[in-house]
Design an enzyme around this catalytic site. Structure first.
Site, PDB file in Angstrom:
ATOM      1  N   GLU A  70      16.431   2.722  -3.669  1.00 60.68           N
ATOM      2  CA  GLU A  70      15.607   3.195  -2.557  1.00 60.68           C
ATOM      3  C   GLU A  70      16.297   4.426  -1.979  1.00 60.68           C
ATOM      4  O   GLU A  70      17.311   4.323  -1.293  1.00 60.68           O
ATOM      5  CB  GLU A  70      15.471   2.094  -1.500  1.00 60.68           C
ATOM      6  CG  GLU A  70      14.547   2.441  -0.359  1.00 60.68           C
ATOM      7  CD  GLU A  70      14.447   1.320   0.661  1.00 60.68           C
ATOM      8  OE1 GLU A  70      14.340   1.628   1.862  1.00 60.68           O
ATOM      9  OE2 GLU A  70      14.476   0.144   0.259  1.00 60.68           O
TER      10      GLU A  70
ATOM     11  N   ALA B 284      23.393   9.928  -4.987  1.00 62.56           N
ATOM     12  CA  ALA B 284      24.035   8.682  -5.406  1.00 62.56           C
ATOM     13  C   ALA B 284      23.138   7.927  -6.382  1.00 62.56           C
ATOM     14  O   ALA B 284      23.614   7.331  -7.356  1.00 62.56           O
ATOM     15  CB  ALA B 284      24.333   7.822  -4.186  1.00 62.56           C
ATOM     16  N   GLY B 285      21.821   7.960  -6.139  1.00 60.06           N
ATOM     17  CA  GLY B 285      20.897   7.289  -7.047  1.00 60.06           C
ATOM     18  C   GLY B 285      20.960   7.877  -8.448  1.00 60.06           C
ATOM     19  O   GLY B 285      20.941   7.146  -9.451  1.00 60.06           O
TER      20      GLY B 285
ATOM     21  N   CYS C  75      14.876   7.977   5.825  1.00 55.56           N
ATOM     22  CA  CYS C  75      14.513   8.562   4.534  1.00 55.56           C
ATOM     23  C   CYS C  75      13.059   8.986   4.503  1.00 55.56           C
ATOM     24  O   CYS C  75      12.672   9.840   3.700  1.00 55.56           O
ATOM     25  CB  CYS C  75      14.821   7.586   3.408  1.00 55.56           C
ATOM     26  SG  CYS C  75      14.073   5.953   3.617  1.00 55.56           S
TER      27      CYS C  75
ATOM     28  N   GLY D 297      20.155   4.604  -0.307  1.00 55.43           N
ATOM     29  CA  GLY D 297      21.025   5.720   0.025  1.00 55.43           C
ATOM     30  C   GLY D 297      20.463   7.039  -0.469  1.00 55.43           C
ATOM     31  O   GLY D 297      19.250   7.209  -0.623  1.00 55.43           O
ATOM     32  N   SER D 298      21.341   7.971  -0.758  1.00 53.25           N
ATOM     33  CA  SER D 298      20.937   9.336  -1.080  1.00 53.25           C
ATOM     34  C   SER D 298      20.452   9.459  -2.514  1.00 53.25           C
ATOM     35  O   SER D 298      20.805   8.665  -3.396  1.00 53.25           O
ATOM     36  CB  SER D 298      22.112  10.291  -0.863  1.00 53.25           C
ATOM     37  OG  SER D 298      23.107  10.085  -1.859  1.00 53.25           O
ATOM     38  N   ALA D 299      19.666  10.505  -2.756  1.00 56.34           N
ATOM     39  CA  ALA D 299      19.173  10.772  -4.108  1.00 56.34           C
ATOM     40  C   ALA D 299      20.320  11.117  -5.047  1.00 56.34           C
ATOM     41  O   ALA D 299      20.287  10.762  -6.229  1.00 56.34           O
ATOM     42  CB  ALA D 299      18.154  11.909  -4.070  1.00 56.34           C
TER      43      ALA D 299
END
Length: 472
Positions: free
Chosen positions: A229, A210-211, A262, A206-208
């Site tokens: 990822e 959220a990471g 991505c 997902g998104s940076a």
């Protein structure tokens, strides 16, 4: 009871509807997964492989139906979702090979017996799937995790629950024991309950943003393996060569999947010379010819809608912000209301000399930067907090050697789109693009931990090692 719906972004029609899993449902699923783990982990490897092979057979039998479901939920054209299902099928053989190579068993003879390397599963894995490749990307976590002996609770994106449900049906046909693979459907609250539960691993695509949240959230839970990822603000340096071929690489890198990969090129870096000017004009010309349409239109479109009208509106805001900062619109970004509120027109924005945010815009918007020389091109390519993919278009071997040596990215391509990646290779990035746990072929690494042993059939020779060093 909260109901969840997914909609066809091209038409607004309801694709799937069902009940959203609350915290109680999630915790019950985790408890079943915990109970199932010892038996699944103890199963001989060849039996786990047989279940995964049966899953592959179920995918093959449902190939066209699954592609249609993915197209209806994401808006992606059928040619692309057929390729996604093919990747899901191919993932099985690749994962079996990777498991044997990277996480198998090794034995070395020693004077006293053996040194043995084994790999053990972590336990209960939570898998959070994305919307852009709702079958292929979570499948890249699920298959290796199950092969390693983990059990899984999988939450699909709330935008693509029908794809998650279809995958669950395929796993059910594979005859997995109860509790080994479960799906919980829902949005943010369901995901929060899952990651707050008793899990041993979180596998996320997902998104940076959220990471980064998950990194903070699990700072005090070191026993939980994190495999993140994430996205990227990926550069494509187009330096020399055939203009038409290069323009095709740019369009494929920037606009495939409506910019919702991505690994899409977000930044096009070109020399400030005649080649650079000709190339940008050729990209603009080619972008005007790209067919935009619904997933089942004939002829097939190259790109469909964004995942939702909200995503299209948000991308328009981001494009307008760039223009407000000084970006020059070579091809403006537009929401194509005549086709539907999720359809957009790809954009080309010249940001040379403009201070723009180092952000990923998940839409078909490419930002052009013109530079005086290759040193400046390399510097511009690496001027990002991300590090997922990068590309160079050039016939100069010396430039390629510099580029591959100095690039800070996990996927670095030459004379091919930035979105190209082989399942037989690792896939992942640096910085805000991941946490140094690449997926694809290297997923086996984060699905099991190594256990090293010294082993002897009998307790012989240990007392002799102390001879002369003990008091009488």
């Amino acid at each position: 009871m909260t109901m969840l719906q997914s909609l066809d972004p091209a038409t607004g029609e309801v694709v799937w509807e069902g009940e959203e899993a609350d915290a109680g449902v999630v915790h019950s699923a985790l408890a079943r997964a915990r109970r199932a783990f010892p038996g699944w982990a103890a199963l001989p490897n060849d039996r786990r492989v047989a279940h995964v092979q049966a899953f592959k057979a179920a995918l093959e039998e449902r190939r066209e139906g699954l592609a249609t479901v993915i197209s209806r939920e994401t808006g992606k054209p059928l040619w692309e979702t057929r390729g996604e299902v093919a990747s899901m099928i191919g993932k099985v053989a690749i994962s079996i090979a990777a498991q044997a190579e990277r996480a198998g068993e090794r034995r070395n003879a020693m004077p006293f017996g053996e040194a043995v390397l084994r790999h053990r599963p972590h336990g209960v894995m939570a898998v959070l799937g994305p919307f852009n490749f709702p079958g292929h990307l979570p499948n890249g976590h699920n298959v290796p995790a199950l092969l390693a002996g983990n059990t899984i609770v999988f939450k699909p994106s709330e935008l693509t629950p029908a794809t998650g449900a279809a995958m669950a049906e395929c796993w059910a046909e594979a005859g997995l024991p109860d509790g080994v693979f479960q799906v919980v459907q829902g949005g943010r609250s369901t995901g929060e309950a899952l990651v707050a539960g008793e899990i041993d691993g979180l596998l996320f695509t997902g998104s940076a943003g959220a990471g980064a949240h998950f990194r903070r959230l699990f700072a005090d839970r070191p026993h939980v393996i994190l495999a993140l990822e994430l996205g990227g603000n990926n550069p494509l340096v187009a330096w020399d060569g055939d203009v038409e071929e290069t323009a095709s690489i740019v369009v494929q890198s920037s606009f495939v999947t409506t910019g919702q990969r991505c690994s899409c090129a977000r930044r096009l870096i070109v020399p400030d010379d005649a080649f650079g000017r000709d190339l940008v004009e050729a990209v603009d010309s080619l972008a005007r010819r790209v067919i935009i349409g619904r997933w089942n239109d004939e002829p097939q479109p190259y790109i469909g809608p964004l995942i939702s009208p909200a995503a299209a509106a948000a991308a328009k805001v981001r494009a307008d912000e760039l223009v407000a900062r000084g970006a020059r619109e070579l091809r403006s970004f537009k929401v194509l209301d005549c086709m539907g509120p999720a359809f957009v027109r790809p954009a080309i924005l010249d940001v040379t000399g403009v201070d723009v945010p180092d952000d990923e815009i998940f839409a078909p918007i490419v930002q052009v930067t013109r530079v005086p020389d290759f040193d400046a091109a390399l510097a511009a390519a690496n001027a990002t907090r991300f590090g997922l993919s990068a590309g160079l278009v050039s016939g100069d071997d010396a430039l390629w050697q510099r580029f591959v040596l100095e690039s800070r990215a996990g996927v670095v391509n030459r004379n091919r789109p930035t979105t190209g990646a082989a399942g037989s290779m690792p896939f992942g990035g640096l910085g805000e693009s991941g946490n140094h746990r690449p997926s694809a072929y290297y997923a086996a690494d984060y699905c099991a931990y190594p256990m090293a042993s010294f082993e002897a059939a009998h307790a012989d020779g240990n007392a002799a090692a102390l001879a002369g060093m003990l008091t009488p």
